[in-house]
Write a protein that holds these residues in place. Structure first.
Motif, PDB file in Angstrom:
ATOM      1  N   CYS A 118       0.887  -1.226  -0.065  1.00 12.23           N
ATOM      2  CA  CYS A 118       0.039  -0.031   0.111  1.00 12.23           C
ATOM      3  C   CYS A 118       0.735   1.157  -0.225  1.00 12.23           C
ATOM      4  CB  CYS A 118      -1.082  -0.049   1.245  1.00 12.23           C
ATOM      5  SG  CYS A 118      -1.929   1.438   1.201  1.00 12.23           S
ATOM      6  N   LYS A 119       0.338   2.151  -0.868  1.00  8.25           N
ATOM      7  CA  LYS A 119       1.387   3.216  -0.871  1.00  8.25           C
ATOM      8  C   LYS A 119       0.281   4.565  -0.910  1.00  8.25           C
ATOM      9  CE  LYS A 119       5.295   1.357  -1.619  1.00  8.25           C
ATOM     10  NZ  LYS A 119       6.397   1.355  -0.725  1.00  8.25           N
ATOM     11  N   THR A 120       0.520   5.436  -0.264  1.00  6.29           N
ATOM     12  CA  THR A 120      -0.216   6.835  -0.382  1.00  6.29           C
ATOM     13  C   THR A 120       0.403   8.008  -0.585  1.00  6.29           C
ATOM     14  OG1 THR A 120       0.044   7.125   2.050  1.00  6.29           O
ATOM     15  CG2 THR A 120      -1.867   5.625   1.539  1.00  6.29           C
ATOM     16  N   THR A 121      -0.268   8.971  -1.290  1.00  7.58           N
ATOM     17  CA  THR A 121       0.390  10.099  -1.745  1.00  7.58           C
ATOM     18  C   THR A 121      -0.391  11.355  -1.872  1.00  7.58           C
ATOM     19  OG1 THR A 121       2.222  11.214  -3.115  1.00  7.58           O
ATOM     20  CG2 THR A 121       0.153   9.673  -4.078  1.00  7.58           C
ATOM     21  N   THR A 122      -0.303  12.410  -1.825  1.00  7.32           N
ATOM     22  CA  THR A 122      -1.190  13.553  -2.235  1.00  7.32           C
ATOM     23  C   THR A 122      -0.631  14.401  -3.296  1.00  7.32           C
ATOM     24  OG1 THR A 122      -1.778  13.876   0.160  1.00  7.32           O
ATOM     25  CG2 THR A 122      -2.484  15.619  -1.333  1.00  7.32           C
ATOM     26  N   LEU A 123      -1.510  14.345  -4.346  1.00  4.96           N
ATOM     27  CA  LEU A 123      -0.873  15.049  -5.671  1.00  4.96           C
ATOM     28  C   LEU A 123      -0.738  16.799  -5.291  1.00  4.96           C
ATOM     29  CD1 LEU A 123      -2.973  13.456  -8.532  1.00  4.96           C
ATOM     30  CD2 LEU A 123      -1.072  12.697  -7.212  1.00  4.96           C
ATOM     31  N   GLU A 124      -0.279  17.278  -6.204  1.00  2.00           N
ATOM     32  CA  GLU A 124       0.142  18.865  -5.880  1.00  2.00           C
ATOM     33  C   GLU A 124      -1.198  19.397  -5.901  1.00  2.00           C
ATOM     34  OE1 GLU A 124       2.645  20.326  -9.074  1.00  2.00           O
ATOM     35  OE2 GLU A 124       4.525  19.026  -8.180  1.00  2.00           O
ATOM     36  N   ASN A 125      -2.317  19.041  -6.627  1.00  2.00           N
ATOM     37  CA  ASN A 125      -3.598  19.705  -6.687  1.00  2.00           C
ATOM     38  C   ASN A 125      -4.401  19.201  -5.428  1.00  2.00           C
ATOM     39  OD1 ASN A 125      -4.445  17.032  -7.007  1.00  2.00           O
ATOM     40  ND2 ASN A 125      -5.089  17.491  -9.128  1.00  2.00           N
ATOM     41  N   GLY A 126      -3.806  18.436  -4.316  1.00  2.00           N
ATOM     42  CA  GLY A 126      -4.775  18.244  -3.236  1.00  2.00           C
ATOM     43  C   GLY A 126      -5.328  16.717  -3.211  1.00  2.00           C
ATOM     44  N   LEU A 127      -5.292  16.162  -4.467  1.00  2.21           N
ATOM     45  CA  LEU A 127      -5.998  14.842  -4.383  1.00  2.21           C
ATOM     46  C   LEU A 127      -5.253  13.852  -3.398  1.00  2.21           C
ATOM     47  CD1 LEU A 127      -8.307  13.021  -5.656  1.00  2.21           C
ATOM     48  CD2 LEU A 127      -6.830  12.585  -7.518  1.00  2.21           C
ATOM     49  N   GLN A 128      -6.119  13.209  -2.581  1.00  5.34           N
ATOM     50  CA  GLN A 128      -5.338  12.208  -1.657  1.00  5.34           C
ATOM     51  C   GLN A 128      -5.742  10.958  -2.411  1.00  5.34           C
ATOM     52  OE1 GLN A 128      -7.248  11.763   2.319  1.00  5.34           O
ATOM     53  NE2 GLN A 128      -5.281  10.597   2.820  1.00  5.34           N
ATOM     54  N   VAL A 129      -4.385  10.044  -2.541  1.00  8.25           N
ATOM     55  CA  VAL A 129      -4.372   8.825  -3.488  1.00  8.25           C
ATOM     56  C   VAL A 129      -3.725   7.722  -2.553  1.00  8.25           C
ATOM     57  CG1 VAL A 129      -3.689   7.859  -5.436  1.00  8.25           C
ATOM     58  CG2 VAL A 129      -3.977  10.092  -5.463  1.00  8.25           C
ATOM     59  N   ALA A 130      -4.679   6.547  -2.449  1.00  7.71           N
ATOM     60  CA  ALA A 130      -3.914   5.292  -1.781  1.00  7.71           C
ATOM     61  C   ALA A 130      -4.011   4.258  -2.994  1.00  7.71           C
ATOM     62  CB  ALA A 130      -4.799   5.135  -0.732  1.00  7.71           C
ATOM     63  N   VAL A 131      -2.750   3.604  -3.264  1.00  9.07           N
ATOM     64  CA  VAL A 131      -2.573   2.427  -4.199  1.00  9.07           C
ATOM     65  C   VAL A 131      -2.444   1.300  -3.459  1.00  9.07           C
ATOM     66  CG1 VAL A 131      -1.480   1.940  -6.305  1.00  9.07           C
ATOM     67  CG2 VAL A 131      -2.074   4.394  -6.121  1.00  9.07           C
ATOM     68  N   ILE A 132      -3.099   0.158  -3.808  1.00 10.60           N
ATOM     69  CA  ILE A 132      -2.834  -1.010  -3.258  1.00 10.60           C
ATOM     70  C   ILE A 132      -2.390  -2.160  -4.453  1.00 10.60           C
ATOM     71  CG2 ILE A 132      -3.461  -3.064  -2.100  1.00 10.60           C
ATOM     72  CD1 ILE A 132      -4.970   0.634  -1.630  1.00 10.60           C
ATOM     73  N   ARG A 133      -1.429  -2.595  -4.291  1.00  9.58           N
ATOM     74  CA  ARG A 133      -0.958  -3.802  -5.174  1.00  9.58           C
ATOM     75  C   ARG A 133      -1.400  -5.052  -4.865  1.00  9.58           C
ATOM     76  NH1 ARG A 133       2.951  -7.285  -6.997  1.00  9.58           N
ATOM     77  NH2 ARG A 133       3.151  -7.175  -9.343  1.00  9.58           N
ATOM     78  N   LYS A 134      -2.301  -5.693  -5.612  1.00 10.64           N
ATOM     79  CA  LYS A 134      -2.631  -6.945  -5.241  1.00 10.64           C
ATOM     80  C   LYS A 134      -3.095  -7.809  -6.452  1.00 10.64           C
ATOM     81  CE  LYS A 134      -7.072  -9.003  -3.310  1.00 10.64           C
ATOM     82  NZ  LYS A 134      -7.211 -10.183  -4.412  1.00 10.64           N
ATOM     83  N   ASP A 135      -2.360  -9.161  -6.291  1.00 16.75           N
ATOM     84  CA  ASP A 135      -2.388 -10.118  -7.698  1.00 16.75           C
ATOM     85  C   ASP A 135      -3.926 -10.128  -8.007  1.00 16.75           C
ATOM     86  OD1 ASP A 135       0.460  -9.953  -7.604  1.00 16.75           O
ATOM     87  OD2 ASP A 135       0.598 -11.780  -6.454  1.00 16.75           O
ATOM     88  N   GLY A 136      -4.013 -10.525  -9.346  1.00 20.63           N
ATOM     89  CA  GLY A 136      -5.300 -10.758  -9.715  1.00 20.63           C
ATOM     90  C   GLY A 136      -5.582 -10.432 -11.123  1.00 20.63           C
ATOM     91  N   ALA A 137      -6.577 -10.486 -11.769  1.00 20.10           N
ATOM     92  CA  ALA A 137      -6.837 -10.030 -13.087  1.00 20.10           C
ATOM     93  C   ALA A 137      -7.895  -8.698 -12.988  1.00 20.10           C
ATOM     94  CB  ALA A 137      -7.833 -10.938 -13.901  1.00 20.10           C
ATOM     95  N   LEU A 138      -8.151  -8.303 -11.745  1.00 20.45           N
ATOM     96  CA  LEU A 138      -9.055  -7.137 -11.799  1.00 20.45           C
ATOM     97  C   LEU A 138      -8.367  -5.965 -11.475  1.00 20.45           C
ATOM     98  CD1 LEU A 138     -12.288  -8.792 -10.275  1.00 20.45           C
ATOM     99  CD2 LEU A 138     -11.781  -8.516 -12.792  1.00 20.45           C
ATOM    100  N   PHE A 139      -8.881  -4.541 -11.550  1.00 22.34           N
ATOM    101  CA  PHE A 139      -8.523  -3.606 -10.854  1.00 22.34           C
ATOM    102  C   PHE A 139      -9.815  -2.799 -10.112  1.00 22.34           C
ATOM    103  CE2 PHE A 139     -10.392  -1.116 -14.087  1.00 22.34           C
ATOM    104  CZ  PHE A 139     -10.809   0.057 -13.762  1.00 22.34           C
ATOM    105  N   SER A 140     -10.009  -2.333  -9.285  1.00 20.38           N
ATOM    106  CA  SER A 140     -11.032  -1.642  -8.438  1.00 20.38           C
ATOM    107  C   SER A 140     -10.526  -0.132  -8.155  1.00 20.38           C
ATOM    108  CB  SER A 140     -11.729  -2.195  -7.291  1.00 20.38           C
ATOM    109  OG  SER A 140     -12.912  -1.875  -6.977  1.00 20.38           O
ATOM    110  N   CYS A 141     -11.137   0.766  -8.422  1.00 20.34           N
ATOM    111  CA  CYS A 141     -11.072   2.157  -8.258  1.00 20.34           C
ATOM    112  C   CYS A 141     -12.348   2.925  -7.382  1.00 20.34           C
ATOM    113  CB  CYS A 141     -10.635   3.070  -9.076  1.00 20.34           C
ATOM    114  SG  CYS A 141     -11.965   3.409 -10.683  1.00 20.34           S
ATOM    115  N   ASN A 142     -12.035   3.635  -6.262  1.00 19.58           N
ATOM    116  CA  ASN A 142     -13.129   4.416  -5.763  1.00 19.58           C
ATOM    117  C   ASN A 142     -12.772   5.911  -5.908  1.00 19.58           C
ATOM    118  OD1 ASN A 142     -14.256   2.018  -5.273  1.00 19.58           O
ATOM    119  ND2 ASN A 142     -14.682   2.385  -3.153  1.00 19.58           N
TER     120      ASN A 142
END
Length: 411
Positions: free
Chosen positions: A8-32
């Motif tokens: 799990c990696k988290t960051t905040t873009l320069e525009n203020g958007l908070q982002v969390a990215v999780i790497r999980k093996d599999g065929a799918l992606f999910s985003c909220n």
């Protein structure tokens, strides 16, 4: 099991958007993508605007018509949805991992560039008003809404997330556009993504798509905790059975929340809960009985609900009160019960980790609440430290002075 540090990696873009990215093996992606504005942030003349706006986001953008947008969402071959609650509005997409760029691109376009076509607005008002009327026909929804109205004097929890008939009818394109431009900004948004792709690639895609979005977090209506009004209230409606709702509110410290979640499993959140066993299995009074826990900051409530034959209303209420009062006195739960409840919670966490969509949604919940992502992994570690004394203490603190509402079958 997923290793939080490496997955799990988290960051905040320069525009203020908070982002969390999780790497999980599999065929799918999910985003909220979540907007930190919900029904409790609405003003008196705005009741239901968050939910209505959520609907209108799917009615086309300045680049795609309603028909084209929904055909393009369908072409992703996965699932897409949205929901509004009291503190946030969330849009979700789950599809094959090769669709991640297209999926995020569509989501970006929807939340940033909705068209709000007037003809679609008028049709959607009819849809939402029908949805609102349906809550009056649904015994459970009606009972819980009336319970909230009796329990709270000032809180926005008195009003259904759907809003009011008057407000919904009064929404205009300008009102919608003004609310959108104020709240749908990166400084007020959270993006969570679960996929098998490398972090660097996902973050590049995110920056390319969302990097040009601008806007600081808005000043919003203050949300304050309100204690429920204790007492017993009733009303009647022509229907087959009577309904019982009970509401407890409380302000807990962080370390008290996990013991309460354990308690809730035993009280009414499993097929072998105390409420279910007594009211259905032993007494045959109800088809279902449950308790629901909301630990959202500044809401914090526990609700109990069941439906019984009108002649059994008082008997069922006495049983519920006997269970809750027994728990509050610390004389009901055993060491075995505690061990079982811990296992149930662990199973729930493992199930979340296995499901890409649920994992993404769970992390969104964490960030909206201001918690670290994947907090449930910390809960698993803390779970072993919870004792019966911890559960009994929180039961005594929470299970007192309820608001009771009975919707009786009758004319």
């Amino acid at each position: 099991m997923i290793d939080k540090k490496n997955s799990c990696k988290t960051t905040t873009l320069e525009n203020g958007l908070q982002v969390a990215v999780i790497r999980k093996d599999g065929a799918l992606f999910s985003c909220n993508i979540g907007i930190r504005t919900g029904a409790l942030h609405e003003g008196p003349a705005q009741k239901g605007i968050c939910h209505f706006l959520e609907h209108m986001i799917f009615k086309g953008t300045i680049f795609r018509s309603n028909k084209t947008l929904n055909e393009d969402l369908e072409y992703l071959g996965g699932e897409y949805n949205a929901f509004t609650d009291y503190v946030s509005t969330v849009f979700t997409i789950t599809a094959l991992q090769e669709e991640i760029s297209e999926g995020l691109g569509i989501l970006n376009e929807m939340v940033r560039f909705p068209a709000f076509p007037v003809d679609e607005m008028e049709k959607e008002k009819g849809v939402v008003l029908s949805e609102l009327k349906a809550t009056l026909d649904d015994t459970e929804s009606l009972t819980l809404n009336l319970l909230n109205r009796k329990a709270y004097r000032k809180s926005g929890l008195r009003t259904d997330i759907l809003g009011t008939k008057t407000c919904i009818k009064g929404f205009t394109r300008k009102k919608l556009a003004d609310f959108h431009s104020k709240h749908y900004v990166p400084g007020n948004a959270v993006l969570t993504i679960v996929s098998p792709l490398e972090f660097s690639l996902v973050l590049k895609i995110v920056k390319d798509i969302f990097g040009s979005w601008t806007g600081d977090a808005p000043k919003k209506n203050e949300i304050s905790f309100e204690k429920n009004r204790p007492g017993r209230f009733k009303s009647s409606k022509q229907m087959e059975q009577s309904a019982i709702g009970m509401l407890y509110t409380f302000e807990l410290e962080e370390h008290e929340k996990l013991p309460l979640r354990i308690l809730n499993y035993k009280l009414g959140n499993s097929a072998n809960s105390m409420l279910f066993r007594k009211l259905r299995e032993e007494m045959g009074l109800a088809y279902d009985a449950y308790s629901d826990l909301d630990l959202t900051d500044r809401i914090q409530s526990l609700t109990i609900y069941t439906q019984v034959h009108d002649d059994s209303t008082e008997v069922a209420l006495d049983i519920i009160k006997g269970i809750t009062e027994g728990l509050a006195q610390g004389s009901v739960i055993s060491d075995r019960d505690l061990e079982v409840m811990k296992k149930v919670m662990k199973t729930g966490v493992m199930s979340t980790l296995e499901d890409t969509h649920h994992l993404c949604s769970s992390i969104m919940d964490d960030l909206i609440e201001g918690d670290p992502p994947m907090k449930f992994l910390e809960d698993i570690e803390d779970l072993e430290k919870i004792t019966l004394v911890d559960v009994e203490r929180v039961a005594a603190k929470v299970l007192k002075d309820p608001t009771i509402f009975i919707l009786r079958a009758g004319d």
